[in-house]
Design a protein around this motif. Structure first.
Motif, PDB file in Angstrom:
ATOM      1  N   SER A 123       0.782  -1.202   0.108  1.00  0.00           N
ATOM      2  CA  SER A 123       0.083  -0.009   0.128  1.00  0.00           C
ATOM      3  C   SER A 123       0.744   1.287  -0.058  1.00  0.00           C
ATOM      4  O   SER A 123       0.576   2.095  -0.716  1.00  0.00           O
ATOM      5  CB  SER A 123      -0.910   0.212   1.342  1.00  0.00           C
ATOM      6  N   ALA A 124       2.003   1.231   0.835  1.00  0.00           N
ATOM      7  CA  ALA A 124       2.782   2.350   0.865  1.00  0.00           C
ATOM      8  C   ALA A 124       3.555   2.732  -0.497  1.00  0.00           C
ATOM      9  O   ALA A 124       3.643   3.824  -0.979  1.00  0.00           O
ATOM     10  CB  ALA A 124       4.007   2.108   1.886  1.00  0.00           C
ATOM     11  N   TYR A 125       3.727   1.778  -1.270  1.00  0.00           N
ATOM     12  CA  TYR A 125       4.594   1.599  -2.685  1.00  0.00           C
ATOM     13  C   TYR A 125       3.685   2.360  -3.477  1.00  0.00           C
ATOM     14  O   TYR A 125       3.893   3.022  -4.225  1.00  0.00           O
ATOM     15  CB  TYR A 125       4.917   0.232  -3.062  1.00  0.00           C
ATOM     16  N   ALA A 126       2.221   2.107  -3.435  1.00  0.00           N
ATOM     17  CA  ALA A 126       1.457   2.458  -4.477  1.00  0.00           C
ATOM     18  C   ALA A 126       1.158   3.966  -4.129  1.00  0.00           C
ATOM     19  O   ALA A 126       1.057   4.779  -5.258  1.00  0.00           O
ATOM     20  CB  ALA A 126      -0.200   2.027  -4.334  1.00  0.00           C
ATOM     21  N   VAL A 127       1.147   4.325  -2.918  1.00  0.00           N
ATOM     22  CA  VAL A 127       0.991   5.725  -2.432  1.00  0.00           C
ATOM     23  C   VAL A 127       2.215   6.547  -3.054  1.00  0.00           C
ATOM     24  O   VAL A 127       2.025   7.737  -3.594  1.00  0.00           O
ATOM     25  CB  VAL A 127       0.524   5.889  -1.013  1.00  0.00           C
ATOM     26  N   ILE A 128       3.123   6.138  -2.879  1.00  0.00           N
ATOM     27  CA  ILE A 128       4.574   6.755  -3.086  1.00  0.00           C
ATOM     28  C   ILE A 128       4.733   7.063  -4.713  1.00  0.00           C
ATOM     29  O   ILE A 128       4.802   8.098  -5.353  1.00  0.00           O
ATOM     30  CB  ILE A 128       5.634   6.163  -2.739  1.00  0.00           C
ATOM     31  N   SER A 129       4.301   5.945  -5.410  1.00  0.00           N
ATOM     32  CA  SER A 129       4.288   5.846  -6.850  1.00  0.00           C
ATOM     33  C   SER A 129       3.031   6.630  -7.634  1.00  0.00           C
ATOM     34  O   SER A 129       3.259   6.672  -8.930  1.00  0.00           O
ATOM     35  CB  SER A 129       4.507   4.659  -7.522  1.00  0.00           C
ATOM     36  N   GLY A 130       1.994   6.435  -7.054  1.00  0.00           N
ATOM     37  CA  GLY A 130       0.732   6.810  -7.576  1.00  0.00           C
ATOM     38  C   GLY A 130       0.257   5.789  -8.717  1.00  0.00           C
ATOM     39  O   GLY A 130      -0.339   6.076  -9.728  1.00  0.00           O
ATOM     40  N   SER A 131       0.773   4.478  -8.573  1.00  0.00           N
ATOM     41  CA  SER A 131       0.455   3.359  -9.549  1.00  0.00           C
ATOM     42  C   SER A 131      -0.301   2.427  -8.856  1.00  0.00           C
ATOM     43  O   SER A 131      -0.244   2.297  -7.677  1.00  0.00           O
ATOM     44  CB  SER A 131       1.880   2.720  -9.958  1.00  0.00           C
ATOM     45  N   PRO A 132      -1.302   1.781  -9.618  1.00  0.00           N
ATOM     46  CA  PRO A 132      -2.073   0.725  -9.148  1.00  0.00           C
ATOM     47  C   PRO A 132      -1.688  -0.761  -8.716  1.00  0.00           C
ATOM     48  O   PRO A 132      -0.297  -1.098  -9.096  1.00  0.00           O
ATOM     49  CB  PRO A 132      -3.180   0.611 -10.259  1.00  0.00           C
ATOM     50  N   ILE A 133      -2.335  -1.240  -7.545  1.00  0.00           N
ATOM     51  CA  ILE A 133      -1.987  -2.667  -7.336  1.00  0.00           C
ATOM     52  C   ILE A 133      -3.111  -3.599  -7.925  1.00  0.00           C
ATOM     53  O   ILE A 133      -4.123  -3.616  -7.447  1.00  0.00           O
ATOM     54  CB  ILE A 133      -1.903  -2.768  -5.849  1.00  0.00           C
ATOM     55  N   LYS A 134      -2.406  -4.458  -8.540  1.00  0.00           N
ATOM     56  CA  LYS A 134      -3.423  -5.726  -8.773  1.00  0.00           C
ATOM     57  C   LYS A 134      -3.195  -6.766  -8.009  1.00  0.00           C
ATOM     58  O   LYS A 134      -2.025  -7.277  -7.792  1.00  0.00           O
ATOM     59  CB  LYS A 134      -3.389  -6.168 -10.550  1.00  0.00           C
ATOM     60  N   TYR A 135      -4.214  -7.401  -7.141  1.00  0.00           N
ATOM     61  CA  TYR A 135      -4.067  -8.495  -6.350  1.00  0.00           C
ATOM     62  C   TYR A 135      -4.371  -9.650  -6.862  1.00  0.00           C
ATOM     63  O   TYR A 135      -5.360  -9.868  -7.556  1.00  0.00           O
ATOM     64  CB  TYR A 135      -4.990  -8.274  -4.931  1.00  0.00           C
ATOM     65  N   VAL A 136      -3.495 -10.683  -6.937  1.00  0.00           N
ATOM     66  CA  VAL A 136      -3.791 -11.921  -7.663  1.00  0.00           C
ATOM     67  C   VAL A 136      -3.633 -13.033  -6.629  1.00  0.00           C
ATOM     68  O   VAL A 136      -2.596 -13.181  -6.037  1.00  0.00           O
ATOM     69  CB  VAL A 136      -2.924 -11.936  -8.770  1.00  0.00           C
TER      70      VAL A 136
END
Ligand code: ATP
Ligand code: MG
Length: 195
Positions: free
Chosen positions: A162-175
């Motif tokens: 979650s922290a990485y997505a916030v820093i990068s502004g990129s989405p996370i796909k959970y698989v």
């Protein structure tokens, strides 16, 4: 609306034994059938290649180095990746590393700023399946394997990603990488990234 054709830098994370490398093999096969130029890098292997020049002989020794040394290796690995220009670059890595000093981020902010991921894929699986995959893999020098540790690691993975997505502004796909269903999980990843 502004449409940009961008190269994809996909960072795939998952705890050991969740099936990242197996899934990626399938993802690459599919992308090659679609004539995409794709390359896959194991972040740990890039770090290990640098560490070998400094007398580290086993990749499982990496996480036991002082964190400060691991951070330097992370930076060099990230710089190597930043020059790759394939249409799709996939990075096989961990959301956190189980070091002697505690869990520390696989992708600290300074590394994210170099790599600039466009997408994150967070791979998970049933704790019992991860357990049995780890037990069967004799090629690795793993930490003590217990079901409760695996559950704890899955929780930490969600926090770090979650922290990485916030820093990068990129989405996370959970698989979810279900037993015997690699093709299904690979399709979900490709659809999510829009390839
Ligand atoms: P590490 O972080 O240690 O590199 P990993 O996430 O890359 O681990 P893999 O090496 O891809 O994990 O998979 C671990 C084991 O689980 C392998 O033996 C692989 O064949 C098996 N495996 C992975 N995914 C599945 C699946 N969906 N069904 C059955 N077996 C699987
Ligand atoms: Mg792997």
């Amino acid at each position: 609306m502004l449409y940009l054709v961008e190269n994809k830098k996909v960072v795939m994370v998952g705890i050991p034994g969740v099936g990242k490398t197996s899934l990626l093999k399938r993802v690459v096969e599919i992308l090659k059938e679609r004539n995409k130029t794709v390359s896959v890098f194991s972040f740990g292997t890039l770090m290990f290649d640098v560490a070998k020049d400094n007398n580290i002989q086993d990749r499982d020794e990496l996480r036991k180095l002082p964190v400060i040394d691991q951070q330097k290796l992370q930076k060099i690995a990230a710089e190597k990746l930043s020059s790759v220009t394939d249409e799709v670059v996939i990075i096989d890595t961990h959301a956190f590393i189980n070091s002697s000093e505690g869990y520390y981020p696989g992708l600290p902010e300074h590394v994210l700023k170099i790599i600039k991921p466009t997408n994150f894929v967070s791979v998970s699986a049933k704790p019992e399946e991860i357990y049995s995959r780890r037990i069967k893999d004799f090629t690795r020098n793993r930490d003590k394997i217990t079901l409760s540790n695996i559950k704890k690691e899955l929780d930490f993975q969600s926090g770090f990603i979650s922290a990485y997505a916030v820093i990068s502004g990129s989405p996370i796909k959970y698989v979810l990488n279900r037993e015997g269903k690699i093709d299904e999980a690979a399709d979900k990843i490709i659809n999510a990234i829009g390839l």
